[in-house]
Design a protein around this motif. Sequence first.
Motif, PDB file in Angstrom:
ATOM      1  N   TYR A   1       0.836  -1.204   0.000  1.00  0.00           N
ATOM      2  CA  TYR A   1       0.000   0.000   0.000  1.00  0.00           C
ATOM      3  C   TYR A   1       0.863   1.243   0.000  1.00  0.00           C
ATOM      4  O   TYR A   1       2.067   1.197   0.251  1.00  0.00           O
ATOM      5  N   GLU A   2       0.173   2.359  -0.305  1.00  0.00           N
ATOM      6  CA  GLU A   2       0.847   3.649  -0.324  1.00  0.00           C
ATOM      7  C   GLU A   2       0.100   4.612   0.575  1.00  0.00           C
ATOM      8  O   GLU A   2      -1.141   4.684   0.499  1.00  0.00           O
TER       9      GLU A   2
ATOM     10  N   ARG B   1      -1.312   8.027   1.359  1.00  0.00           N
ATOM     11  CA  ARG B   1      -1.751   9.154   0.521  1.00  0.00           C
ATOM     12  C   ARG B   1      -1.599  10.494   1.237  1.00  0.00           C
ATOM     13  O   ARG B   1      -1.322  11.504   0.633  1.00  0.00           O
TER      14      ARG B   1
ATOM     15  N   THR C   1      -4.283   0.799  -1.605  1.00  0.00           N
ATOM     16  CA  THR C   1      -3.486  -0.204  -2.300  1.00  0.00           C
ATOM     17  C   THR C   1      -2.656   0.465  -3.390  1.00  0.00           C
ATOM     18  O   THR C   1      -3.163   1.316  -4.118  1.00  0.00           O
ATOM     19  N   ARG C   2      -1.370   0.096  -3.484  1.00  0.00           N
ATOM     20  CA  ARG C   2      -0.474   0.728  -4.462  1.00  0.00           C
ATOM     21  C   ARG C   2      -1.011   0.516  -5.883  1.00  0.00           C
ATOM     22  O   ARG C   2      -1.486  -0.565  -6.215  1.00  0.00           O
ATOM     23  N   GLY C   3      -0.950   1.609  -6.663  1.00  0.00           N
ATOM     24  CA  GLY C   3      -1.321   1.489  -8.071  1.00  0.00           C
ATOM     25  C   GLY C   3      -2.805   1.611  -8.330  1.00  0.00           C
ATOM     26  O   GLY C   3      -3.246   1.481  -9.459  1.00  0.00           O
TER      27      GLY C   3
END
Length: 314
Positions: A287-288, A290, A311-313
Motif C-alpha cells: 500500500y501507499e 496518501r 493499495t499501491r497502483g
Amino acid sequence: MSLALCALSHTPVMGVHQPADEVVARVEAALDDARAFVADVDPDLVVVFAPDHYNGFLYDLMPSFCIGAQATAIGDYGTSAGPLPVDRAAARSLASAVLDAGVDVAFSERMTVDHGCAQPLDLLFGGIDTVPVVPVFINCVAEPLGPVSRVRLLGEAVGRAAAALDRRVLLLGSGGLSHDPPVPRLTEAPPEVVERLISGRNPTPEERAARQDRVFDAALAYAAGTSDLMPLNPEWDRRFLEVLGGGDLAQLDSWSNESFVQEAGHSSHEVRTWIAVHAALGAMGPYEVRSTFYEAIPEWIAGFGVTTAETRGR
Ligand SMILES: O=C(O)/C=C/C(=O)/C=C/C=C(\O)C(=O)O
Ligand SMILES: [Fe+2]
C-alpha cells in the motif's frame, strides 16, 4: 472490490478545550484531506476498528476483539448517539472468516460503542448513520492485553475477508498515538472504581458528567503544565508512523506491551487500531500512504495523527 484506509486519533477534549487557532486550523486541514480521500473512495462499507473506554466492554467479560452485528453508540463527549447502521451479513461474514483464520474474535448482537467508534464517523461522515458499518472492538485499555502480533493477525484476517466481499471498503482506525489520559486501571483503582470497571454499565447522567468533567479538568491541567500525567512522545509517534508507512508491520511484533506504556503512555495501546487497519490493507498487497498528519497536542492530551492510504497502483 477495493480497500482503503483512514486512521485517526480521537480525543474527548476536541471542541471543549481548544489548542491555539493555528493548531485547530492544521487539524481541520488534515481532516479535510481525509474527508476528500474518503469521498473519493466512496465506501459502501466502513469497517471501523475502535477501542472502548469501559462503556461497552467491562471486566465482567473482556474480550480481546469483538465484531458487532448490531451496535449502539452511547453519545459520550458530545459524539453522536443511537444505533449504528451495521451491515449484519457483512459482520457475520467477517467474523466467520476471522475465526476460520484462527483468530478467536468474539461476536456481539448487542455491542455498545463510545466516542472511540463514534468520533471518527462523526468527523469523516458527519454522523454515525450515513454509511453501513461493521464495528470491530479491539481492547486497548483493559490490561492484561495480548501481544500486538495478534492484532496484526486480526487485521490481516479482516482485510482478506473484507476484500472477498466485493465492496468498496474503508478500513477506519481510531485512537492513539502517544497519550496517557486519566483512564482508570483495575490494579490501581480504589474499590468503588474497580466495581465500576467490572459492572458499571449505564451510569446515571450525573455519574457520566462527573467522569467527563474529570477528563476535561485533567486536560486543562495538562495543557497548563501542572499535571503529572506522562508527557506525549512525538519522537515515538513518528517512529511508529514510519513503521506503518513502510508496510513491514511484523517489525512491531517485538515491541512489548510494557514498552508502549513506558515510552508512550497507557493509552498508546490504542495504536492497536492503527496496526489492525494497516495489516488489513496490507493483506491485499503493498500500500501507499496518501496523506499523513501528525502533531502533539497537549490541550487534547493527544499525539494527534491522521493518515490515509490505499493499495499501491489503485
Ligand atoms: O474516567 C473514565 O472512566 C473514562 C475516561 C475516558 O473515557 C477517557 C478517554 C480518553 C480517550 O478516549 C483518549 O483516547 O484520550
Ligand atoms: Fe481513547
